[in-house]
Design a protein around this motif. Sequence first.
Motif, PDB file in Angstrom:
ATOM      1  N   PHE A 168      48.582 -56.126  22.441  1.00 37.07           N
ATOM      2  CA  PHE A 168      47.618 -55.030  22.261  1.00 37.07           C
ATOM      3  C   PHE A 168      46.257 -55.643  21.904  1.00 37.07           C
ATOM      4  N   GLY A 170      43.730 -54.326  20.157  1.00 31.98           N
ATOM      5  CA  GLY A 170      43.033 -53.855  18.955  1.00 31.98           C
ATOM      6  C   GLY A 170      42.830 -54.937  17.909  1.00 31.98           C
ATOM      7  N   GLY A 241      40.090 -45.617  15.907  1.00 31.83           N
ATOM      8  CA  GLY A 241      40.158 -45.270  17.334  1.00 31.83           C
ATOM      9  C   GLY A 241      41.505 -45.646  17.897  1.00 31.83           C
ATOM     10  N   ALA A 242      41.541 -45.845  19.200  1.00 30.06           N
ATOM     11  CA  ALA A 242      42.746 -46.158  19.980  1.00 30.06           C
ATOM     12  C   ALA A 242      43.586 -44.915  20.265  1.00 30.06           C
ATOM     13  N   TRP A 245      41.157 -38.301  18.115  1.00 34.06           N
ATOM     14  CA  TRP A 245      41.131 -37.686  16.782  1.00 34.06           C
ATOM     15  C   TRP A 245      39.939 -36.757  16.742  1.00 34.06           C
ATOM     16  N   ASP A 263      34.018 -43.706  14.789  1.00 32.63           N
ATOM     17  CA  ASP A 263      34.850 -43.668  15.984  1.00 32.63           C
ATOM     18  C   ASP A 263      34.613 -44.946  16.787  1.00 32.63           C
ATOM     19  N   THR A 267      39.179 -49.610  26.149  1.00 35.02           N
ATOM     20  CA  THR A 267      40.502 -49.614  26.772  1.00 35.02           C
ATOM     21  C   THR A 267      40.816 -51.050  27.148  1.00 35.02           C
ATOM     22  N   GLU A 269      41.807 -52.236  29.892  1.00 29.33           N
ATOM     23  CA  GLU A 269      41.278 -52.644  31.204  1.00 29.33           C
ATOM     24  C   GLU A 269      39.815 -53.079  31.102  1.00 29.33           C
ATOM     25  N   GLY A 272      39.172 -54.085  25.681  1.00 25.81           N
ATOM     26  CA  GLY A 272      39.813 -53.688  24.430  1.00 25.81           C
ATOM     27  C   GLY A 272      38.824 -52.807  23.693  1.00 25.81           C
ATOM     28  N   PRO A 273      38.901 -52.758  22.356  1.00 24.93           N
ATOM     29  CA  PRO A 273      37.888 -51.988  21.624  1.00 24.93           C
ATOM     30  C   PRO A 273      36.511 -52.606  21.841  1.00 24.93           C
ATOM     31  N   ILE A 329      39.116 -44.225  34.204  1.00 26.78           N
ATOM     32  CA  ILE A 329      39.820 -44.455  32.941  1.00 26.78           C
ATOM     33  C   ILE A 329      40.735 -43.285  32.606  1.00 26.78           C
ATOM     34  N   ASP A 331      39.838 -40.726  30.666  1.00 29.22           N
ATOM     35  CA  ASP A 331      39.441 -40.027  29.429  1.00 29.22           C
ATOM     36  C   ASP A 331      38.361 -39.007  29.731  1.00 29.22           C
ATOM     37  N   ILE A 352      36.030 -38.447  22.533  1.00 26.92           N
ATOM     38  CA  ILE A 352      36.961 -38.266  23.659  1.00 26.92           C
ATOM     39  C   ILE A 352      37.869 -37.069  23.358  1.00 26.92           C
ATOM     40  N   ARG A 355      42.971 -37.400  27.484  1.00 32.15           N
ATOM     41  CA  ARG A 355      43.048 -38.002  28.806  1.00 32.15           C
ATOM     42  C   ARG A 355      43.434 -36.922  29.811  1.00 32.15           C
ATOM     43  N   LYS A 452      49.463 -46.039  17.602  1.00 28.03           N
ATOM     44  CA  LYS A 452      49.023 -44.771  18.198  1.00 28.03           C
ATOM     45  C   LYS A 452      50.067 -43.704  17.868  1.00 28.03           C
TER      46      LYS A 452
HETATM   47  O1  DLL Z   1      43.468 -48.485  22.593  1.00 23.88           O
HETATM   48  C1  DLL Z   1      41.775 -50.213  22.768  1.00 23.88           C
HETATM   49  C2  DLL Z   1      41.334 -49.900  21.398  1.00 23.88           C
HETATM   50  C3  DLL Z   1      41.849 -50.595  20.322  1.00 23.88           C
HETATM   51  C4  DLL Z   1      40.361 -48.936  21.189  1.00 23.88           C
HETATM   52  C5  DLL Z   1      41.416 -50.326  19.035  1.00 23.88           C
HETATM   53  C6  DLL Z   1      39.910 -48.642  19.907  1.00 23.88           C
HETATM   54  C7  DLL Z   1      40.424 -49.345  18.824  1.00 23.88           C
HETATM   55  P1  DLL Z   1      44.503 -49.044  25.334  1.00 23.88           P
HETATM   56  O2  DLL Z   1      45.778 -49.302  24.623  1.00 23.88           O
HETATM   57  O3  DLL Z   1      44.347 -49.556  26.714  1.00 23.88           O
HETATM   58  O4  DLL Z   1      43.300 -49.682  24.543  1.00 23.88           O
HETATM   59  O5  DLL Z   1      44.271 -47.490  25.289  1.00 23.88           O
HETATM   60  C8  DLL Z   1      43.092 -46.964  25.780  1.00 23.88           C
HETATM   61  O6  DLL Z   1      43.259 -45.091  24.268  1.00 23.88           O
HETATM   62  O7  DLL Z   1      41.841 -44.683  27.511  1.00 23.88           O
HETATM   63  C9  DLL Z   1      41.921 -43.499  25.358  1.00 23.88           C
HETATM   64  O8  DLL Z   1      42.779 -42.596  26.001  1.00 23.88           O
HETATM   65  C10 DLL Z   1      42.524 -43.902  24.030  1.00 23.88           C
HETATM   66  N1  DLL Z   1      41.464 -44.175  23.055  1.00 23.88           N
HETATM   67  C11 DLL Z   1      40.974 -45.354  22.665  1.00 23.88           C
HETATM   68  N2  DLL Z   1      40.005 -45.168  21.729  1.00 23.88           N
HETATM   69  C12 DLL Z   1      39.879 -43.831  21.556  1.00 23.88           C
HETATM   70  C13 DLL Z   1      39.048 -43.007  20.754  1.00 23.88           C
HETATM   71  C14 DLL Z   1      42.941 -49.359  23.257  1.00 23.88           C
HETATM   72  N3  DLL Z   1      38.152 -43.503  19.907  1.00 23.88           N
HETATM   73  C15 DLL Z   1      43.135 -45.460  25.641  1.00 23.88           C
HETATM   74  N4  DLL Z   1      39.198 -41.670  20.885  1.00 23.88           N
HETATM   75  C16 DLL Z   1      41.867 -44.815  26.111  1.00 23.88           C
HETATM   76  C17 DLL Z   1      40.091 -41.148  21.737  1.00 23.88           C
HETATM   77  C18 DLL Z   1      40.806 -43.207  22.417  1.00 23.88           C
HETATM   78  N5  DLL Z   1      40.904 -41.863  22.499  1.00 23.88           N
END
Ligand code: DLL
Length: 462
Positions: A168, A170, A241-242, A245, A263, A267, A269, A272-273, A329, A331, A352, A355, A452
């Motif tokens: 992951f 994050g 995030g992730a 909310w 916030d 993603t 792809e 990451g964050p 994406i 979202d 956001i 999705r 998550k």
């Molecule tokens: O969740 C990357 C990440 C890590 C973001 C830590 C923020 C903090 P994935 O596992 O690929 O990557 O998931 C991405 O999570 O397309 C959204 O649907 C959702 N998502 C991520 N951040 C937010 C947010 C990480 N702040 C998918 N609000 C994205 C709402 C979020 N949804």
Amino acid sequence: MRGLLGLGVQQPTVFYNWNAMIASVGDMMFRYWNPHIERMPLTDLQKLQENRLRSVVRFVSAHSAFYRQRFAEAGVAPEDITKLSDVAKLPFTTKLDLRNTYPTGMFCLPGDWIVRYHVSSGTTGKPTVVGYTQGDIDMWTDSLARALTSIGLGRGDVIQVGYGYGLFTGGLGLHYGAEKIGATVLPMGTGNTERQIELMQDLGSTAIACTPSYFLYINEVAQQMGISIRDDTKLKVGVFGAEPWSEETRKRIEEATGIKAYDIFGTSEMSGPLFTECHLQNGIHVWADYFLIEVLDPKTGEQVGEGERGELVVTTLDKWAFPLIRYRIGDLTILNTEVCECGRTHPRIMRILGRTDDMLIIRGINVFPSQVESVLLRMPEIGEQYQIIVDRKGPLDVMTVKVEVTEKAFSDKISDLMSLSKRVAKELQKVLNVSAEVELVEQGTIPRSMGKAQRVIDKRKV
Ligand code: DLL
């Protein structure tokens, strides 16, 4: 240069060079990691994007059989892309393309350029693999350095990273970003919640980065341990995030713990964050020199009007092992291209909503879990944890919303609980336009998540 006194203390130049420059705007102080880029005039920023778009399109055509074929099918050649709006001529890519080319079919550089892989969990199909060159990691880290600086973090802060480390993105993403700005990292990962709280106190964490649902759980456990995050720790910032909310959850967190909750979005792809709100908490700044974003109507693929909700689509402008062209994406968000009061010219995406594939269709009506969350958390009697269970009874979809009643509001009288449950159902019906059964449960009943949160159980899919 080897570190100071040979102790391995790296990169002092960063701090003397352009780290966290302070620009004075009126009587407000804003901090930037890279003021030249973050405040670049819009016309220059667009010119930069245009040049980079041309480069990335030429690059993928030269290095990827996948994109060559896609461009040929769409009848578009790299020479056709001269200005920014030409992006609309390019074909979309989707998660399905990533899965179909598993593991590395969409990579544009050979393996000896790749310094790291991250892999998504693949709960709904084959996992997706993202590869990074050293330059790609640097771009990711730089994005986060800008973001963390914009919420006031820097040298002297202790940032507790409570996102998962490993495949992951994050944990490692936040870790590198936090180190880059000279903060001290406490690399906790997820879980071990009591130890998280002990170390938060003992090492004086000033910020925590984790999912908002996990932070709610950390706060619950702290209370059970007799510790107040507000009074007994130094925590002042959350980077949450992730997962989706709501604004209501932000309010609850800030009121309960006295921290500022920001916030953060990204993603795997895309890297990451990557992006956060600035300290004004009014939309997430997307670094436009690195990413070109569009917000499109998910059905027609056409651009939606300013202020209208649509699907986020991204083209990477400075990412080379695994560039993306018009990646859907999935979202849903709203684009805001107005220059922010913080002085940053980079566009913002608003919170956001969810999705496209998270959207529930209940008796023909679209429902997003985040809408349910907003309704629930406006009611002070209801706790922060909830679950939406969807099933089918005969031909009809039935949605049950399971919520916890706060200890304060809990009553032994059945009539009180019944009237509360009716009120919750009425509020949900008003906002969602679809009826829901409400099940009230005692605090602590709904399973807590450390990563998550799983808010929806859709039994129709089983
Ligand atoms: O969740 C990357 C990440 C890590 C973001 C830590 C923020 C903090 P994935 O596992 O690929 O990557 O998931 C991405 O999570 O397309 C959204 O649907 C959702 N998502 C991520 N951040 C937010 C947010 C990480 N702040 C998918 N609000 C994205 C709402 C979020 N949804």
